[in-house]
Design a protein around this motif. Structure first.
Motif, PDB file in Angstrom:
ATOM      1  N   ASN A 130       0.803  -1.220   0.000  1.00 55.87           N
ATOM      2  CA  ASN A 130       0.000   0.000   0.000  1.00 55.87           C
ATOM      3  C   ASN A 130       0.839   1.274   0.000  1.00 55.87           C
ATOM      4  O   ASN A 130       0.349   2.340  -0.374  1.00 55.87           O
ATOM      5  CB  ASN A 130      -0.939   0.003   1.203  1.00 55.87           C
ATOM      6  N   GLN A 171       2.902   2.069  -2.010  1.00 56.87           N
ATOM      7  CA  GLN A 171       2.997   2.538  -3.396  1.00 56.87           C
ATOM      8  C   GLN A 171       2.008   3.667  -3.662  1.00 56.87           C
ATOM      9  O   GLN A 171       2.190   4.453  -4.595  1.00 56.87           O
ATOM     10  CB  GLN A 171       2.719   1.382  -4.361  1.00 56.87           C
ATOM     11  N   LEU A 172       0.955   3.747  -2.842  1.00 56.80           N
ATOM     12  CA  LEU A 172      -0.044   4.801  -3.015  1.00 56.80           C
ATOM     13  C   LEU A 172       0.521   6.187  -2.699  1.00 56.80           C
ATOM     14  O   LEU A 172      -0.099   7.199  -3.041  1.00 56.80           O
ATOM     15  CB  LEU A 172      -1.248   4.520  -2.101  1.00 56.80           C
ATOM     16  N   ALA A 194       1.777   5.955  -9.195  1.00 55.31           N
ATOM     17  CA  ALA A 194       1.099   5.104  -8.220  1.00 55.31           C
ATOM     18  C   ALA A 194      -0.004   4.293  -8.891  1.00 55.31           C
ATOM     19  O   ALA A 194      -0.189   3.109  -8.589  1.00 55.31           O
ATOM     20  CB  ALA A 194       0.513   5.960  -7.104  1.00 55.31           C
ATOM     21  N   GLN A 195      -0.710   4.911  -9.815  1.00 55.98           N
ATOM     22  CA  GLN A 195      -1.794   4.220 -10.515  1.00 55.98           C
ATOM     23  C   GLN A 195      -1.265   3.028 -11.289  1.00 55.98           C
ATOM     24  O   GLN A 195      -1.812   1.924 -11.211  1.00 55.98           O
ATOM     25  CB  GLN A 195      -2.520   5.183 -11.452  1.00 55.98           C
ATOM     26  N   TYR A 245       0.382   0.378  -8.635  1.00 55.96           N
ATOM     27  CA  TYR A 245      -0.573  -0.252  -7.725  1.00 55.96           C
ATOM     28  C   TYR A 245      -1.501  -1.202  -8.469  1.00 55.96           C
ATOM     29  O   TYR A 245      -1.835  -2.281  -7.963  1.00 55.96           O
ATOM     30  CB  TYR A 245      -1.380   0.823  -6.997  1.00 55.96           C
ATOM     31  N   ASN A 246      -1.920  -0.817  -9.651  1.00 53.21           N
ATOM     32  CA  ASN A 246      -2.772  -1.709 -10.435  1.00 53.21           C
ATOM     33  C   ASN A 246      -2.016  -2.944 -10.890  1.00 53.21           C
ATOM     34  O   ASN A 246      -2.579  -4.051 -10.930  1.00 53.21           O
ATOM     35  CB  ASN A 246      -3.340  -0.959 -11.643  1.00 53.21           C
ATOM     36  N   SER A 274      -1.777  -5.146  -7.831  1.00 49.47           N
ATOM     37  CA  SER A 274      -3.063  -5.788  -7.538  1.00 49.47           C
ATOM     38  C   SER A 274      -3.330  -6.942  -8.483  1.00 49.47           C
ATOM     39  O   SER A 274      -3.822  -8.004  -8.073  1.00 49.47           O
ATOM     40  CB  SER A 274      -4.200  -4.758  -7.637  1.00 49.47           C
ATOM     41  N   ASP A 321      -7.451   0.876 -16.434  1.00 50.89           N
ATOM     42  CA  ASP A 321      -6.462   1.933 -16.622  1.00 50.89           C
ATOM     43  C   ASP A 321      -5.967   1.912 -18.067  1.00 50.89           C
ATOM     44  O   ASP A 321      -6.471   1.149 -18.909  1.00 50.89           O
ATOM     45  CB  ASP A 321      -5.305   1.795 -15.624  1.00 50.89           C
ATOM     46  N   ASP A 347      -8.660  -0.950 -12.545  1.00 51.23           N
ATOM     47  CA  ASP A 347      -8.121   0.280 -11.964  1.00 51.23           C
ATOM     48  C   ASP A 347      -8.513   0.408 -10.487  1.00 51.23           C
ATOM     49  O   ASP A 347      -9.307   1.266 -10.104  1.00 51.23           O
ATOM     50  CB  ASP A 347      -8.616   1.487 -12.759  1.00 51.23           C
ATOM     51  N   TYR A 388      -6.628   1.462  -8.204  1.00 44.69           N
ATOM     52  CA  TYR A 388      -6.083   2.713  -7.675  1.00 44.69           C
ATOM     53  C   TYR A 388      -7.141   3.813  -7.682  1.00 44.69           C
ATOM     54  O   TYR A 388      -7.276   4.559  -6.696  1.00 44.69           O
ATOM     55  CB  TYR A 388      -4.876   3.164  -8.495  1.00 44.69           C
ATOM     56  N   THR A 389      -7.902   3.928  -8.755  1.00 46.72           N
ATOM     57  CA  THR A 389      -8.928   4.963  -8.836  1.00 46.72           C
ATOM     58  C   THR A 389     -10.012   4.738  -7.788  1.00 46.72           C
ATOM     59  O   THR A 389     -10.496   5.696  -7.165  1.00 46.72           O
ATOM     60  CB  THR A 389      -9.542   5.007 -10.245  1.00 46.72           C
TER      61      THR A 389
END
Length: 214
Positions: free
Chosen positions: A19, A21-22, A29-30, A33-34, A37, A126, A132, A134-135
């Motif tokens: 986390n 990475q956020l 980060a997007q 993180y994606n 995940s 994304d 996505d 992250y969004t």
């Protein structure tokens, strides 16, 4: 309780590492993180570990309930005739069951908002065609009430860990006057890192990245 608790402590370290990475710049980060995940959701080893995690959460909660009921039965309906525990133990030690129940409620909410959406609902994609997540996280952390709820839950977690970490080592017999002090301070350090690490993420995203993603 001790074994499942320590396993969950290990999971928190891994979960926090991912986390963090956020905290990168939003676009970076997007992407990362994606990718992270997606890697977790398609790795067979991670899936096995995740099943162990779910089982540990349930076992930890169920066994805590069993121990609480046994303790009440042992005391009897009248409770202690003269209770001086408040003078020798901190309040969070005497309320581990309440803290645990609050954490379980938060875990259910947390999994509904992120894990359930990722696994069982239609997700935005994304630029690289990945789900996505992250969004989803960023939108959640743009709501002040949700950030406040998350921070409050992390404070509850901190108090739960403050006693649980040290108590687990005692339960497993890893207790000796020569190194007990180091175990205790390790617990303090672990609790601070985990609590501060998880707390800073939603606060940072709310105040620094509180902008619609492109």
């Amino acid at each position: 309780m001790a074994l499942t608790g320590l396993f969950l402590c290990l999971f928190l370290v891994i979960h926090l590492a991912g986390n963090l990475q956020l905290l990168l710049p939003a676009e970076q980060a997007q992407v990362q993180y994606n990718h992270y995940s997606e890697l977790l959701s398609h790795n067979i080893f991670i899936k096995i570990v995740s099943y162990a995690l779910y089982a540990s959460i349930i076992a930890h909660a169920v066994y805590a309930l069993i121990l609480t009921l046994r303790a009440r039965q042992a005391r009897g309906a009248q409770g202690y005739a003269y209770d001086k525990r408040g003078q020798v133990t901190p309040w969070y030690v005497r309320n581990m069951g309440v803290l645990g129940a609050l954490l379980l409620a938060f875990i259910i909410i947390h999994m509904r908002d992120f894990w359930f959406q990722y696994k069982f609902t239609e997700m935005p994609l994304d630029a690289e065609g990945r789900k996505d997540l992250y969004t989803i996280v960023a939108v959640a952390y743009q709501q002040l009430w949700y950030v406040a709820l998350y921070v409050a839950a992390m404070l509850v977690l901190g108090f739960h860990l403050l006693h649980g970490f040290h108590s687990a080592f005692q339960t497993l017999g890893l207790y000796h006057s020569k190194y007990n002090r180091w175990v205790k301070w390790a617990g303090y350090g672990y609790t601070f890192i985990i609590t501060a690490g998880f707390t800073i993420i939603p606060i940072y995203m709310y105040f620094i990245q509180n902008q619609p993603l492109p």
